[in-house]
Structures are given as structure tokens and as C-alpha cells.
Design a protein around this motif. Structure first.
Motif, mmCIF file in Angstrom:
data_model
loop_
_atom_site.group_PDB
_atom_site.id
_atom_site.type_symbol
_atom_site.label_atom_id
_atom_site.label_comp_id
_atom_site.label_asym_id
_atom_site.label_seq_id
_atom_site.Cartn_x
_atom_site.Cartn_y
_atom_site.Cartn_z
ATOM 1 N N ALA A 269 0.988 -1.266 0.030
ATOM 2 C CA ALA A 269 -0.046 0.182 0.074
ATOM 3 C C ALA A 269 1.031 1.311 0.139
ATOM 4 O O ALA A 269 0.673 2.260 -0.612
ATOM 5 C CB ALA A 269 -0.902 -0.033 1.091
ATOM 6 N N GLN A 272 2.138 1.593 -3.246
ATOM 7 C CA GLN A 272 1.378 2.172 -4.215
ATOM 8 C C GLN A 272 1.119 3.580 -4.166
ATOM 9 O O GLN A 272 0.840 4.307 -5.061
ATOM 10 C CB GLN A 272 0.016 1.457 -4.172
ATOM 11 C CG GLN A 272 -1.402 1.888 -4.992
ATOM 12 C CD GLN A 272 -1.197 1.395 -6.339
ATOM 13 O OE1 GLN A 272 -0.354 0.827 -6.758
ATOM 14 N NE2 GLN A 272 -2.067 1.807 -7.014
ATOM 15 N N GLY A 343 -6.631 10.583 -5.863
ATOM 16 C CA GLY A 343 -7.765 9.901 -5.293
ATOM 17 C C GLY A 343 -8.740 11.137 -4.973
ATOM 18 O O GLY A 343 -9.700 10.844 -4.049
ATOM 19 N N GLY A 431 -10.053 -6.737 0.790
ATOM 20 C CA GLY A 431 -9.602 -5.895 1.456
ATOM 21 C C GLY A 431 -10.404 -4.681 2.220
ATOM 22 O O GLY A 431 -10.193 -3.793 2.105
ATOM 23 N N VAL A 432 -11.484 -5.425 2.858
ATOM 24 C CA VAL A 432 -12.718 -4.599 3.347
ATOM 25 C C VAL A 432 -12.955 -4.986 4.559
ATOM 26 O O VAL A 432 -12.621 -6.067 4.852
ATOM 27 C CB VAL A 432 -13.796 -4.476 2.289
ATOM 28 C CG1 VAL A 432 -13.438 -4.174 0.899
ATOM 29 C CG2 VAL A 432 -14.277 -5.805 2.019
ATOM 30 N N TYR A 479 -9.999 0.694 -10.090
ATOM 31 C CA TYR A 479 -9.536 0.507 -8.767
ATOM 32 C C TYR A 479 -9.718 1.626 -7.872
ATOM 33 O O TYR A 479 -10.042 1.617 -6.800
ATOM 34 C CB TYR A 479 -8.141 -0.033 -8.783
ATOM 35 C CG TYR A 479 -7.138 -0.149 -7.471
ATOM 36 C CD1 TYR A 479 -7.307 -1.338 -6.861
ATOM 37 C CD2 TYR A 479 -6.632 0.764 -6.860
ATOM 38 C CE1 TYR A 479 -6.758 -1.665 -5.700
ATOM 39 C CE2 TYR A 479 -6.020 0.921 -5.711
ATOM 40 C CZ TYR A 479 -6.068 -0.493 -4.941
ATOM 41 O OH TYR A 479 -5.516 -0.725 -3.831
ATOM 42 N N GLY A 480 -9.173 2.881 -8.357
ATOM 43 C CA GLY A 480 -9.316 3.963 -7.553
ATOM 44 C C GLY A 480 -10.849 4.125 -7.384
ATOM 45 O O GLY A 480 -11.222 4.726 -6.347
ATOM 46 N N VAL A 482 -13.382 2.143 -7.175
ATOM 47 C CA VAL A 482 -13.954 1.301 -5.992
ATOM 48 C C VAL A 482 -13.230 1.619 -4.621
ATOM 49 O O VAL A 482 -14.246 1.693 -3.712
ATOM 50 C CB VAL A 482 -13.631 -0.141 -6.291
ATOM 51 C CG1 VAL A 482 -13.894 -1.413 -5.334
ATOM 52 C CG2 VAL A 482 -14.024 -0.459 -7.660
ATOM 53 N N ARG A 483 -11.986 1.854 -4.675
ATOM 54 C CA ARG A 483 -11.404 2.344 -3.201
ATOM 55 C C ARG A 483 -11.850 3.510 -2.704
ATOM 56 O O ARG A 483 -12.039 3.714 -1.428
ATOM 57 C CB ARG A 483 -9.989 2.262 -3.587
ATOM 58 C CG ARG A 483 -9.212 0.894 -3.724
ATOM 59 C CD ARG A 483 -9.741 -0.244 -2.873
ATOM 60 N NE ARG A 483 -8.972 0.025 -1.602
ATOM 61 C CZ ARG A 483 -9.285 -0.865 -0.526
ATOM 62 N NH1 ARG A 483 -9.939 -1.874 -0.697
ATOM 63 N NH2 ARG A 483 -8.795 -0.539 0.564
ATOM 64 N N ARG A 484 -12.238 4.463 -3.541
ATOM 65 C CA ARG A 484 -12.882 5.777 -2.973
ATOM 66 C C ARG A 484 -14.082 5.492 -2.754
ATOM 67 O O ARG A 484 -14.574 6.192 -1.702
ATOM 68 C CB ARG A 484 -12.706 6.780 -4.095
ATOM 69 C CG ARG A 484 -11.388 7.494 -4.315
ATOM 70 C CD ARG A 484 -11.543 8.643 -5.229
ATOM 71 N NE ARG A 484 -11.407 8.157 -6.424
ATOM 72 C CZ ARG A 484 -10.500 7.917 -7.386
ATOM 73 N NH1 ARG A 484 -9.320 7.685 -7.150
ATOM 74 N NH2 ARG A 484 -10.969 7.600 -8.883
ATOM 75 N N GLY A 486 -14.895 2.953 -0.867
ATOM 76 C CA GLY A 486 -14.777 2.043 0.442
ATOM 77 C C GLY A 486 -14.739 0.509 0.041
ATOM 78 O O GLY A 486 -14.985 -0.124 0.879
ATOM 79 N N GLY A 488 -13.651 -2.852 -2.576
ATOM 80 C CA GLY A 488 -12.472 -3.559 -2.733
ATOM 81 C C GLY A 488 -12.680 -4.305 -4.229
ATOM 82 O O GLY A 488 -13.778 -4.581 -4.740
#
Length: 646
Positions: A269, A272, A343, A431-432, A479-480, A482-484, A486, A488
Motif C-alpha cells: 500500500a 502504491q 484520489g 481488503g474490506v 481500482y481508484g 472502487v477504493r474511493r 470504500g 475492494g
């Protein structure tokens, strides 16, 4: 000297010798009458001395002992009679007798050839006391050792580490519960097994060289990874320490291992994040200049459309429209790049995922060949999640187009949406946090990915497509997004069998927000108000001037912040100021706003920037709108209405 006298003399000599023996001694004849004895017998067993004469019957001695309770309770005559009958058998015997005072006497008797028997009496009290003391000591030491072992096991079971001991073979002799569980064993099942049987052939082949070095006397440290039955790849750091004797022989080796999965995840992480920071720094400056160019292109195209009679010149429209659309796509690409690098998620709000997903069908109507079928199954989940709708649609389009490119001969792209309550194991894979999630699955039956490609799929600018046909931002953008939100993302792919990409979005309990992307209510134009435009790029300034003039405003243009301050001081008719934020070599737009408010409090001000948001968000002036370049005339008009009305 007569023969009788000689016999008596010899008996006296034998008696004197027997008195010097430290054991009691007695001889009884076939009639059970005393023939010989020594003083130690009478002093040890405390017999009265009047019995010390030849011819005394055995019963007299037994009667003394029985009367003193040395044979236990009961009638004395009965006890004596039973013991006399037993003695008449003249059998060899050895036993220990504990006297009432605690003295322990060992009695050993043997028959004589002509009848009778000889008996020795040995006081073994001290020996038995010493033996009892030794037994107590051994019991205490055993108890202490057991306590020490229990304490050691308690320590090894509770420290956050995997501990084991390997003897030659190599064979496991000990493992704590954490170590055994790591290999899906128990403490009992792992002991005594060959290391290869526990590790498995593939992992053992990798670790065997390290084990051999440890048995050669070297301390060894290494790392390895292992796929758990849950499918999660776990990482371990291990150290092998030889167990040496004083003369240097290696009896075995101690194993100390630490689960490094979380550390590896944190390192990945961090790497990244560092890559994203580098991408953000690189793209930030490029995007500013690129957006200035797009502002010029879009502004001039719109000016041409306003000034030219399009119905009378349809060929010109055919050329202007593609230019405008290409410029808009360039602006969108820049926003995607900056959103991914920094982000940003400017419009995250609660939305129903099913109708948002259904929109992809219309977006892709002209992008999929007839050989590719798009199948949607969304009825199983009516989840509400927090997501940026434009970002989500863009991410989903990327996934579908990637699936299309992976099926050059055609196939089926299946999109399904389900609701699931993720367990700890499933949540760890994504990763959640565990809990209710909306699971969106995009599946194709195309070429699939190799393991190496799958590992790099989310790296920015990584692409398997030929140079010039892919930006390498497709999956990183997904990816960005989905991660923003919250969530995975997981990729399951096998070369030749297709790819399945699963997105997990946390479900929320909230009312969904609006799904449309309209910019707002219709805006009104200006009425000749004088506006000052400040931008060091004259081409950009001219485009903004033209846009404002088309909206009904009067415009002054300057490329200097110092000139801007002078104009605001000298020209009272200036009703508003629009300034670029970044102007190299000059006071930046944010500082200019602060100075303008000192000189003319209440003067409406707006800023322009080629960045996604200002280069320093925290430094933005309060109550000051920021126009992202390139911006449409509609957004400019709405911003002017907003600042002039305030």
C-alpha cells in the motif's frame, strides 16, 4: 580337655565372632529352638536377655513381638500359633517389617540341610528414609519440571509467533498452536511427522535448502508465501537457529516464524501510495498546461459555431463537431488521470447500484460488435452504495471494453449484481471490513490473464495492448473508483478460460441521491457588467474573454497580477474578477484574491485552474468558486450569476 569342652570352646569362639557382626543373627534347629545368636539381634529388636540361651523356643520370641503389637492387632496366642506353624515349613523368606517406633528391619531366612533355619536381621531404617527423601525430591523436581514445561508451553502458545523444533530427519518434535494451525495441523498431529509431509512437496522443495543449512550449524533467515485454503496468499518470515551441544554437534534446530502478511500488505500500500504521489506530481503540471490548450481549442470551436451560419455551411459543422468532441474527451482523460493520481472523487453520494449499472447498456450500444453479447442480471440486489456516478459508469465501461478486447472472436460478457454479507475471510480477500456488500461481477470467456499480468493489472500505465492502443489507466481507474467508495476488487483469471472481475461496495442505509448529471437550472446572461480576466496565457485569456462577451459581459484582460491590482483600484466600474490560480513568476491567484479583498471588500472573484482542484486545496480562498479548465459557457455563466448575486 574333653571333647565336650572342645566343642563348647568352639561355640564360644563362634559366638564371640557373631557378636561383632552389625546385623542381627539367629539359628534355630529343627525343633525351632535357639542354637546360635548374637548381641546385635537382642539390642536391635529389644528382646529380653533372659531369652538369650540355647534351647529357647521360637514361640517365646514371637510372643514378645506379638505382645508389643509388632504383628498388628489380634489375640497374642493365635498370632504366635499361626507364625509357629508357618516357621515349621522351613521356607526361605525375605521381608521388611516396620516396627511401631518406625524402625525398618529386613528379615532374611534360609533353611538348614538338617532342619531348622538361619536368619539375619538388618536395620535398613536409614536407607529407607534416604530413599523416601530421594523419592520426594524426584517428585518435587518432576512437579517443578512439569510446571516449567507448562509455563514454557503457556509462553509459546501466547506469544504472537510461530514456534517449532525440528530434529534430524527432519522431524517435528514440537510446535506451538499457532505454528500447527498455519499448516492446518494440531499440536498433537504435527509432532513426530516428517517436515516434508507437513509442508507439502512444493513448499518443502523451496525450504529444504534452508533447513539443511541450519543442520550444518548456520542460523538462517528467509521469507516464503503460501496460499491458504481460503485462497488468501499469506507471507511468512522465518529464522532457523541450530541447537548445538558444547562440543559443536547439532541436535536439531529451533524455528521462529512471524506472519508478515499485514506488513507485506502495508508495504504494498505504501509503494502504491508513493507511485500515486509520483504520478500526481508528474500529471499535475502536465494537466495544467494541457487543460489550457484544451480551453483554447474548445473556446475557439464554440466561438466559430456562434459566428458561423451552421445551417448554411453544414460541411463546417462536420469538421467542428469532431474537434469539439475530441477536445472534450481529452479534458475527460485529464480529469480521470488526476482523479486517479490524487484520489479525488468530487461527486460521491448514495445511489442505487442496479439502475446505475443498467445505464452501461446504452453507453456501449455502438461499441460492441455483433459477435459479443452483453448479458445483465441485476434483479437480485437493490443495494444503495456511496459512489461517484460518472466515475462508476466510466469504470464499468472500461471493464466491458477490456472484456470485449479479450474476446477477438466474440463471446459473452455477463454482468451480475448480488448482495452478500461478507465473512472475515471473504472480506480479507477484498481488503474490506466484514458486513453487507453489493457484489458486482463482470465475467468474460476470453483469453484470460497470466498470473504475472494479473499481479500488475492495477499498476498505472501497465498495459498488455500494443503501444499506442492503451493508456494503462483502465483498470487503475476502476481500482481508484472502487477504493474511493470504500470497496475492494478481485481478479480471477485463467489463461484460455476467461476473466472474472468482482467489485465489492459496502451497502449503506441511506436515501439515494439524484442520478442525473445535468449541470443545473438554466442560467441568465450578463447585462454589460465589466469583468476583469487575469491570465498570463494570452490565448486562454482571449478565449475566456470571448466566452464572457458572448454571455453579455464587457471584458478587460491582463496577464499581470500587478496590473490587475492597479486596474481594480483605478477602474471603479469593474464588477468582478476572474483569475487563473497558477501564474509562474507572479503572485498566484489565491494571493491575488486576498489582496483584492483588502483593497475592495465585497468585489466578486472567481478562480480558474488547469488542475482537478486547486494545487493546494487548503489554500483556496473561502467563498471563491473555482472553474476547472476547460469549462463550458454554461458553467461560466452559472459561476458569474453566483458571484454577482452574492
Amino acid at each position: 580337655m574333653t571333647r565336650r569342652d572342645l566343642y563348647r570352646e568352639r561355640l564360644d569362639l563362634l559366638q564371640a565372632a557373631l557378636d561383632h557382626i552389625n546385623q542381627g543373627f539367629s539359628v534355630f534347629d529343627a525343633d525351632l529352638r535357639l542354637v546360635a545368636w548374637n548381641r546385635q539381634l537382642f539390642s536391635m529388636l529389644e528382646f529380653p536377655w533372659h531369652l538369650a540361651r540355647r534351647g529357647t523356643h521360637l514361640s517365646a520370641f514371637l510372643e514378645v513381638n506379638a505382645a508389643r503389637g509388632e504383628y498388628g492387632p489380634g489375640d497374642v496366642s493365635d498370632i504366635v500359633a499361626r507364625r509357629v506353624e508357618r516357621a515349621k515349613l522351613f521356607e526361605p523368606h525375605t521381608f521388611e517389617r516396620v516396627r511401631p517406633d518406625g524402625q525398618v528391619v529386613m528379615v532374611t531366612g534360609a533353611p538348614l540341610p538338617e532342619g531348622g533355619f538361619v536368619t539375619t536381621y538388618t536395620d535398613i531404617t536409614r536407607e529407607r528414609q534416604h530413599q523416601a527423601s530421594l523419592e520426594r525430591t524426584v517428585a518435587e523436581r518432576t512437579h517443578q519440571l512439569r510446571q516449567s514445561e507448562d509455563w514454557l508451553r503457556l509462553v509459546t502458545e501466547n506469544i504472537p509467533a510461530l514456534v517449532a523444533y525440528i530434529s534430524p530427519g527432519p522431524i517435528y518434535r514440537f510446535a506451538n498452536r499457532r505454528y500447527a494451525k498455519w499448516f492446518d495441523q494440531t499440536v498433537e498431529s504435527i509432532a513426530g511427522r516428517h517436515v516434508g509431509d507437513v509442508l507439502g512437496p512444493e513448499l518443502y522443495s523451496r525450504l529444504e535448502p534452508h533447513i539443511e543449512k541450519a543442520f550444518q550449524g548456520q542460523a538462517v533467515s528467509y521469507e516464503y508465501s503460501r496460499t491458504r485454503p481460503t485462497g488468501v496468499v499469506a507471507h511468512m518470515r522465518s529464522t532457523l537457529i541450530p541447537d548445538r551441544t558444547l562440543d559443536g554437534r547439532v541436535l536439531g534446530c529451533f524455528v521462529l516464524s512471524l506472519d508478515a502478511t499485514e506488513q507485506k500488505r502495508s508495504e504494498a500500500a505504501l509503494a502504491q501510495a508513493q507511485r500515486m504521489e509520483a504520478v500526481g506530481q508528474l500529471t499535475g503540471g502536465l494537466a495544467h498546461d494541457f487543460n489550457n490548450l484544451l480551453t483554447i481549442i474548445i473556446g475557439n470551436v464554440l466561438a466559430l459555431r456562434r459566428k458561423v451560419d451552421i445551417p448554411a455551411m453544414p460541411d463546417l459543422a462536420m469538421h467542428l463537431d469532431p474537434v469539439h468532441q475530441a477536445a472534450q474527451r481529452g479534458a475527460d482523460l485529464t480529469r480521470r488521470l488526476l482523479a486517479f493520481a490524487r484520489g479525488d472523487a468530487s461527486d460521491v453520494r448514495p445511489l442505487r447500484l442496479a439502475p446505475l449499472t443498467a445505464n452501461v447498456e446504452g453507453l456501449l450500444a455502438g461499441s460492441l460488435p455483433k459477435s459479443v453479447e452483453l448479458a445483465l442480471d441485476l434483479a437480485a440486489c437493490d443495494a444503495i452504495v456511496r459512489v461517484d456516478p460518472a466515475e462508476f459508469e466510466n469504470a464499468l465501461v472500461n471493464l466491458v471494453l477490456n472484456a470485449r478486447d479479450a474476446m477477438p472472436s466474440g463471446g459473452t460478457i455477463a454482468i451480475s449484481l448480488t448482495c452478500a454479507d461478507l465473512t472475515r475471510a471473504d472480506a480479507d480477500r477484498f481488503g474490506v471490513a466484514p458486513g453487507p456488500h453489493a457484489l458486482l461481477e463482470v465475467r468474460d470467456n476470453g483469453e484470460g490473464m497470466s498470473e504475472e499480468v494479473r499481479r500488475q493489472a492495477f499498476d498505472p500505465f501497465f498495459s498488455t495492448k500494443p503501444f499506442g492502443t492503451g493508456s494503462g489507466l483502465g483498470l487503475p481507474t476502476v481500482y481508484g473508483c472502487v477504493r474511493r467508495s470504500g470497496g475492494g476488487i478481485l481478479i480471477d483469471s485463467t489463461p484460455g478460460e476467461g476473466t472474472t472481475i468482482r467489485l465489492a461496495f459496502p451497502m449503506i442505509d441511506a436515501e439515494p441521491g439524484p442520478h442525473d448529471s445535468a449541470e443545473g437550472e438554466p442560467t441568465t446572461n450578463g447585462n454589460g457588467e465589466l469583468v476583469l480576466v487575469v491570465d498570463d496565457d494570452t490565448d486562454v485569456a482571449d478565449v475566456v474573454r470571448d466566452q464572457l462577451c458572448a454571455l453579455g459581459y464587457s471584458v478587460l484582460v491582463t496577464g499581470s497580477t500587478d496590473d490587475a491590482l492597479d486596474l481594480v483600484r483605478d477602474v471603479e466600474d469593474i464588477r468582478a474578477v476572474i483569475s487563473d490560480i497558477v501564474m509562474p513568476g507572479q503572485t498566484n491567484g489565491i494571493a491575488l484574491v486576498a489582496e483584492l479583498r483588502k483593497r475592495r471588500p465585497g468585489l466578486p472573484v472567481a478562480l480558474m485552474t488547469g488542475y482537478r482542484q486547486g494545487p493546494t486545496r487548503e489554500a483556496q480562498a473561502p467563498d471563491c468558486p473555482v472553474l476547472p479548465k476547460p469549462f463550458s459557457s454554461r458553467l461560466l455563466a452559472r459561476t458569474m450569476n453566483e458571484i454577482l448575486a452574492s
